[in-house]
Design an enzyme around this catalytic site. Structure first.
Site, PDB file in Angstrom:
ATOM      1  CD  GLU A 462      39.685 -95.317 -37.012  1.00  0.00           C
ATOM      2  OE1 GLU A 462      39.266 -96.457 -37.238  1.00  0.00           O
ATOM      3  OE2 GLU A 462      40.292 -95.011 -35.976  1.00  0.00           O
ATOM      4  CD  GLU A 529      44.327 -97.971 -38.130  1.00  0.00           C
ATOM      5  OE1 GLU A 529      43.614 -98.783 -37.496  1.00  0.00           O
ATOM      6  OE2 GLU A 529      44.343 -96.745 -37.897  1.00  0.00           O
TER       7      GLU A 529
END
Length: 1016
Positions: A462, A529
């Site tokens: 991220e 994820e």
């Protein structure tokens, strides 16, 4: 960079991230003798500095004891601190949890690489040591395995070096600074540095020396770095071993290197070597012939012993190195391990312990690797930093595929309040950030490169996209073409799409994944994820695992995440509880968002794991009346190490049990007959249970532990012996109609219905009361974390109010010789058009039948639950049920549950999620018994279709109003909630993903359920 004097300005200088630090190298061990190496003994050339250090804490740099490192400075009066350990968990400073935002957000106006000088805590550490005997003439180094986030080192008053990157080692040469006798080691640790901008992971913000610290020396000829590479031929049968070695030391010139490869039984497979070392470099390549392959299913490890002899022929060093022969490659846009399509059944794992934070122990890691393997996971992503070296050794040995992720996350620089806003994103395309980011990649690769468990390098997490991360990916590919590269952030920045070898997304819905896979993609897909396991979650996971067989290019995913990051704290009365963000006065904070684990922080498995274990099974079992279809989806392992156990249960009671020895080859299926003789069974409901269990203990499980199971439920309509009528159980029905109440007595059953309150207010069996608070229609459940993420309180909150005050608008009754029937009609404040009826029928056998109906209307939000709830005495503290279990389950999370008789204490039905919420439900309930400790109580039976049931110490409203377990009131009741249906719990994410439509409850139709209450 080299320097002889420390400079505090390095902390905010993006170009300085190490000073005098040694180059990164492999994490191998080394010994003087073969005996030591073969025994994998403690290293005699390593001296542990873990333990108690002297410590001083300063809230900001200008308060620190600046000259503490000098020889004449006395640390008398300083505190003690444990190393490894976090400063904040040992009584100093502010414990803080934030997710995407930077910890100084709203407190300091900063842009990278600026630092909050007023809130940059400093820990000053001092440790004295004497060199071990025999080390005096040797070079001596120090290794810090993990320090957060930046630190300076002095020895005997002289500056040694500086390091950043909290999660990879920093080594320094101490030789020039050593003195005879006692040596004073001083370390100054800063909580904030330029590295802090790169370490914006979703975790608690700590600082300190939190991993091992040790001194080490080396022999006269020492292998500083080992690089082992294996390859397989096209048949995946014969292996090649390549070795690159870097030697140093005064005896390295003229040294000879010999390598011996042994199998797992200690037998020598091949010996080869180099007679002469040139420029300190050795390159060896050897054809090994037929080899046993390494995989997560069969983690076969060879042992390589690299021996170094000096020019005189003396053995000076032995390096033992685990070697796994495996090949990971892309074939036709699909990732393959040893020629087979791989599916990652993975989990993201933070290093965490509720008392020690990220300073976890060997025992923690052993528990973790066993638990992960026991629950059919085959892969781990090291979110979001390199782990301790021992973790990779365990993954090699136990068999787990690893995505090794570099220490990079800059979430708060580009995502604000959920929106993508990269106006000042780092590293992006900024060349000044290239070196510091690349250093983290190099440090990870150089340390971890020899572990066969690592299949993929990850460029971090991220951090948006850009040229800097792209160059990191190119480095990975050039330095190690045997592995692939992962990075999810290209989803937000497609300019450098080649950064990642696979399409990787977070929390994409199943429909979105299918859309990608149906659009002729150029890359395979993984969910790095998915299944955000916050609180009561993991609902709908089957929708993802079903894609594995449907799309070859869908190659699995990694659940977020493995363990709750919660920390022990004491409430105001001194009772310990697991605390979350904000509980320590930390602001800003992201509160309970740290609780996403399928394992509780105290390392107790959550009920969610029941679903994970089943849906991640590599072996699928499909039983029928008299056989079982076995589908072995293992790539390499047959079922010879497993025993097939089968059983037949009638109404939850075992009728027969047996075992079979069945060997189904990998990637094949078979149908096996079961000697159940179903046609001869008497009438009733039956369950055929089959399971594969381990024949013998393994590293990760005990003999008899279950690996896979399947269940088939059927109803036998054949001849069933008629139940004998017990005349003593049939009594006349006596009704006493008063002005306010109606009493109904049948034998030892006495019911009292209130005209005033419009409900059953008393139900006694043999004089014992079962109703403490009368039954009432219920349409609200205590919001789960996922419910809060979808704003259920706002969107569906009208059902909360409707459940508080339903109004009885009509009642009517009738009496027949064999029954008494009373019907209550309720109106709800949510709509004048909604009608709810609860009908109680008292039969001559003393049982009470309950029929609950709901008639809805258009324009209302969906129902959270359709139920009837009442409270009984807390003395009824035991529950046993014939239902789906044994753990809690919900309509969208019941694949891993099985029908059977399960029991527990009522107190234990409530799962210990960080925030109290709906928990403890059971689907498929046929009956349940509630008893006191003397065995007295009552029974609830489904009438017709099975019901859902929750037996809890607390009402939905008590749970709703508590943010912590300690806020719940003392237990005064056992709360019984019988439901026709409860909505699923969801789990695609926890910030807006709804429960899938088929697991919701439309409010515009008609609903009904029935059950019976009777005496035991």
């Amino acid at each position: 960079m080299k320097a002889t004097k420390a400079d505090i300005n390095w902390l905010g200088d993006v170009s300085v991230f190490e000073v005098n630090r040694l180059h990164a190298y492999s994490d191998h061990r080394y010994y003087h003798t073969m005996e030591e190496a073969a025994a994998n003994a403690s290293m005699s050339m390593r001296y542990d500095l873990n333990g108690t250090w002297k410590f001083n804490y300063s809230i900001r740099p200008d308060c620190r004891p600046e000259l503490f490192y000098t020889s004449e400075y006395s640390s008398e009066g300083w505190d003690d601190i444990e190393v490894p350990g976090h400063i904040q968990l040992q009584g100093y400073g502010q414990i803080q949890y934030v997710n995407t935002q930077y910890p100084w957000d709203g407190l300091n106006e900063l842009r990278p690489p600026a630092l909050p000088q007023d809130k940059n805590a400093v820990g000053s550490y001092i440790r004295t040591f004497h060199l071990p005997t025999g080390w005096e003439a040797n070079p001596v180094y120090i290794s810090f395995q993990g320090v957060e986030s930046a630190f300076y080192v002095w020895l005997n008053g002289q500056f040694v070096g500086y390091g950043e990157d909290s999660f990879t080692p920093s080594d320094f040469d101490l030789t020039p600074f050593l003195q005879d006798g006692e040596n004073k080691l001083a370390v100054e640790v800063y909580q904030r540095s330029t590295g802090s901008w790169l370490e914006d992971q979703d975790f608690w913000r700590f600082s300190g020396i939190f991993r091992d610290v040790y001194l080490y020396t080396v022999p006269a000829a020492h292998i500083r770095d080992v690089h082992v590479r294996t390859d397989l031929d096209k048949s995946y049968t014969n292996g090649t071993l390549e070795l690159d070695l870097k030697l140093e030391g005064k005896a390295a010139a003229g040294a000879r290197v010999e390598a011996e490869l042994r199998d797992k039984h200690g037998n020598t497979v091949k010996t080869f070597g180099a007679n002469e070392v040139g420029n300190g470099l050795v390159q060896l390549r050897e054809e090994i012939g037929q080899v046993n392959l390494w995989s997560a299913e069969i983690p076969y490890l060879y042992r390589l012993y690299i021996r170094v002899y000096d020019a005189a022929g003396n053995l000076v060093e032995v390096v033992p190195q685990a070697v796994g022969f495996r090949k990971f490659e892309m074939i036709d846009k699909v990732m393959h391990i040893n020629g087979k399509r791989i599916v990652f059944k993975g989990v993201n794992r933070h290093e965490f312990n509720p008392r020690r934070g990220r300073a976890i122990t060997k025992e923690d890691m052993l528990w973790d690797v066993r638990t992960i393997k026991q629950n059919n996971m085959n892969a781990v992503r090291t979110s979001h930093y390199p782990n301790q070296s021992l973790w990779y050794e365990l993954c090699d040995e136990y068999g787990l595929y690893v995505i090794d992720e570099m220490n990079l996350e800059t979430h708060g620089s580009w995502q604000k309040l959920g929106a993508v806003e990269p106006s000042w994103v780092i590293p992006g395309d900024k060349p000044e950030w290239h070196d510091i980011v690349m250093d983290r990649a190099i440090s990870m690769v150089e340390r971890d490169k020899n572990h066969p468990s690592i299949l993929i390098w990850s460029c971090g997490n991220e951090s948006h996209g850009g040229e800097v991360i792209y160059k990191v990916s190119q480095y990975f590919k050039e330095a190690d073409p045997t592995r692939m590269v992962h990075y999810e952030g290209v989803f937000h920045d497609r300019r450098f799409n080649d950064t990642s070898d696979m399409e990787s997304r977070m929390y994409a819905k199943p429909a979105d994944i299918e859309e990608f896979l149906n659009d002729n993609p150029t890359k395979p897909y993984i969910s790095c994820e998915y299944m955000h396991a916050m609180g009561n979650s993991i609902g709908g996971m089957h929708k993802y695992t079903e894609l594995e067989d449907k799309y070859p290019m869908y190659q699995g995913g990694f659940i977020w995440d493995y363990i709750d990051q919660s920390i022990y704290k004491k409430d105001r009365y001194g009772k310990e509880y697991l605390a979350y963000g904000g509980d320590f006065g930390d602001r800003p904070s992201d509160y309970s968002f740290c609780g996403n684990g399928i394992v509780h922080a105290d390392r107790k498995v959550t009920a969610k794991m029941q679903e994970v274990k089943f849906l991640y099974q590599n072996i699928k079992l499909f039983p029928s009346h008299d056989s079982v279809k076995i589908v072995n989806q293992n790539l390499f392992a047959d079922t010879s190490a497993l025993e097939l156990v089968y059983s037949l249960e009638r109404e939850g009671h075992e009728v027969l049990r047996g075992t079979l020895d069945v060997n189904v080859a990998a990637e094949s299926e078979s149908v096996v007959e079961l000697p159940l003789n179903a046609k001869a069974l008497e009438g009733g409901e039956y369950a055929v249970n089959v399971a594969f269990v381990l024949k013998e203990a393994t590293l990760w499980a005990d003999k008899g532990d279950e690996v896979a199971f399947g269940q088939f439920i059927f109803t036998q309509e054949g001849s069933q012996a008629a139940a004998a009528v017990d005349e003593n159980l049939v009594s006349d029905i006596h009704v006493v109609e008063g002005d306010v109440n109606i009493g109904v007595r049948v034998g030892q059953t006495h019911a009292l219905f209130s005209k005033q309150f419009g409900t059953l207010v008393s139900l006694k069996f043999s004089g014992r009361e079962t109703i403490a608070i009368p039954p009432a229609p219920l349409f609200w459940r205590a919001t789960t974390d996922n419910d809060k993420g979808t704003a259920m309180g706002f969107e569906l909150g009208a059902w909360f109010a409707a459940s508080l005050l339903p109004r009885c608008v009509e009642w009517k009754h009738e009496q027949k010789p064999d029954q008494y029937r009373i019907e209550f009609t309720y109106k709800l404040n949510i709509s004048a058009d909604v009608e709810v009826k609860v009908i109680y029928t008292v039969l001559a056998d003393g049982s009470v039948h309950v029929h609950n109906t709901y008639k809805g209307t258009e324009g209302l939000p969906n129902l959270p639950i359709h139920a009837l709830s009442f409270r009984t005495s807390p003395d009824y503290e035991n529950v046993e049920w014939l239902a789906m279990g044994p753990e809690e389950n919900y309509s969208d999370r019941a694949f891993g549950a099985r029908l059977g008789i399960h029991g527990s204490k009522v107190a234990d039905t409530m799962a210990p999620y960080l925030v109290p919420q709906e928990s403890g439900n059971r689907t498929g309930v046929r009956w349940a018994k509630l008893t006191d400790n003397a065995g007295r109580g009552f029974k609830i039976e489904a009438s017709g279709s099975p019901v859902e049931l929750n037996v809890s110490p607390y009402t939905a409203f008590e749970l709703e109003n508590a943010q912590h377990v300690y806020e719940l009131p003392p237990v005064h009741y056992t709360v019984v909630t019988v439901a026709g249906k409860q909505m699923g719990v969801g789990g695609d994410d926890s910030w807006g993903a709804p429960v899938h439509p088929e697991y919701q409850i439309p409010s515009n139709g008609e609903l009904s359920f029935q059950f019976v209450i009777r005496s035991l």
